[in-house]
Write a protein that holds these residues in place. Structure first.
Motif, PDB file in Angstrom:
ATOM      1  N   UNK A 101      11.316  12.866  -3.830  1.00  0.00           N
ATOM      2  CA  UNK A 101      10.404  13.972  -3.538  1.00  0.00           C
ATOM      3  C   UNK A 101       9.010  13.468  -3.133  1.00  0.00           C
ATOM      4  N   UNK A 102       8.594  12.330  -3.651  1.00  0.00           N
ATOM      5  CA  UNK A 102       7.307  11.749  -3.260  1.00  0.00           C
ATOM      6  C   UNK A 102       7.439  10.931  -1.981  1.00  0.00           C
ATOM      7  N   UNK A 148       0.834  -1.204   0.000  1.00  0.00           N
ATOM      8  CA  UNK A 148       0.000   0.000   0.000  1.00  0.00           C
ATOM      9  C   UNK A 148       0.868   1.253   0.000  1.00  0.00           C
ATOM     10  N   UNK A 149       1.917   1.245   0.798  1.00  0.00           N
ATOM     11  CA  UNK A 149       2.819   2.388   0.878  1.00  0.00           C
ATOM     12  C   UNK A 149       3.525   2.620  -0.457  1.00  0.00           C
ATOM     13  N   UNK A 150       3.982   1.555  -1.074  1.00  0.00           N
ATOM     14  CA  UNK A 150       4.652   1.678  -2.377  1.00  0.00           C
ATOM     15  C   UNK A 150       3.674   2.243  -3.406  1.00  0.00           C
ATOM     16  N   UNK A 151       2.438   1.757  -3.389  1.00  0.00           N
ATOM     17  CA  UNK A 151       1.431   2.259  -4.325  1.00  0.00           C
ATOM     18  C   UNK A 151       1.193   3.754  -4.123  1.00  0.00           C
ATOM     19  N   UNK A 203       2.541   7.281 -11.535  1.00  0.00           N
ATOM     20  CA  UNK A 203       1.333   6.778 -12.199  1.00  0.00           C
ATOM     21  C   UNK A 203       1.656   5.562 -13.062  1.00  0.00           C
ATOM     22  N   UNK A 204       2.718   5.647 -13.824  1.00  0.00           N
ATOM     23  CA  UNK A 204       3.204   4.528 -14.624  1.00  0.00           C
ATOM     24  C   UNK A 204       4.402   3.939 -13.880  1.00  0.00           C
ATOM     25  N   UNK A 221       5.727  11.407   2.628  1.00  0.00           N
ATOM     26  CA  UNK A 221       4.960  10.250   3.099  1.00  0.00           C
ATOM     27  C   UNK A 221       5.697   9.582   4.260  1.00  0.00           C
ATOM     28  N   UNK A 222       6.998   9.374   4.110  1.00  0.00           N
ATOM     29  CA  UNK A 222       7.780   8.722   5.164  1.00  0.00           C
ATOM     30  C   UNK A 222       7.877   9.601   6.392  1.00  0.00           C
ATOM     31  N   UNK A 223       7.963  10.914   6.206  1.00  0.00           N
ATOM     32  CA  UNK A 223       7.998  11.836   7.342  1.00  0.00           C
ATOM     33  C   UNK A 223       6.723  11.696   8.167  1.00  0.00           C
ATOM     34  N   UNK A 224       5.564  11.657   7.495  1.00  0.00           N
ATOM     35  CA  UNK A 224       4.292  11.483   8.207  1.00  0.00           C
ATOM     36  C   UNK A 224       4.251  10.159   8.959  1.00  0.00           C
ATOM     37  N   UNK A 225       4.737   9.103   8.349  1.00  0.00           N
ATOM     38  CA  UNK A 225       4.757   7.791   8.996  1.00  0.00           C
ATOM     39  C   UNK A 225       5.600   7.849  10.271  1.00  0.00           C
ATOM     40  N   UNK A 226       6.757   8.478  10.195  1.00  0.00           N
ATOM     41  CA  UNK A 226       7.634   8.567  11.358  1.00  0.00           C
ATOM     42  C   UNK A 226       7.030   9.448  12.447  1.00  0.00           C
TER      43      UNK A 226
END
Length: 126
Positions: free
Chosen positions: A38-39, A21-24, A29-30, A43-48
């Motif tokens: 940058x993406x 799910x995290x990878x998705x 998009x492709x 996301x990882x900051x929020x998880x931590x």
């Protein structure tokens, strides 16, 4: 595979479904097989910050191993461990099994002394 290693090296322990799910979420998009930093970073900051995917406490890991060792010997044979890890629950792949065995099985025996292994596995959150 590398993203899982990176995430786990940051002290997070997602299961395979959570990792997919995290990878998705961070994948282009492709899908290219690569993830842009940058993406990934926000996301990882929020998880931590949210302390998601925390490791399982040592006591719970011990209880799990003790379920597999009803006679309370304090160890499992290599064959027992392979059977449990590949036939029950979320099965390990052959590669994951080999990686675990290389760290878990004593060099002079064919056993995993699970208390020692748990000590090695536990992440110190302090």
């Amino acid at each position: 595979r590398e993203i899982g290693t990176i995430i786990r090296s940051l002290g997070c322990c997602p299961n395979e479904g959570e990792l997919h799910d995290l990878i998705a979420e961070v994948e282009e998009e492709e899908p290219t097989g690569y993830i842009r930093f940058e993406k990934f970073l926000p996301v990882m900051t929020n998880i931590l910050v949210e302390k998601r995917y925390r490791p399982i406490p040592e006591e719970i890991l011990l209880q799990a191993f003790e379920v597999l060792d009803p006679t309370k010997r304090g160890f499992l044979s290599k064959e027992e461990l392979i059977k449990y890890m590949t036939e029950e629950g979320e099965p390990f792949s052959q590669e994951e099994m080999e990686e675990m065995l290389s760290a878990a099985i004593g060099p002079e025996s064919n056993f995993i002394h699970y208390r020692d292994y748990i000590t090695m596995m536990v992440i110190d959150e302090n």
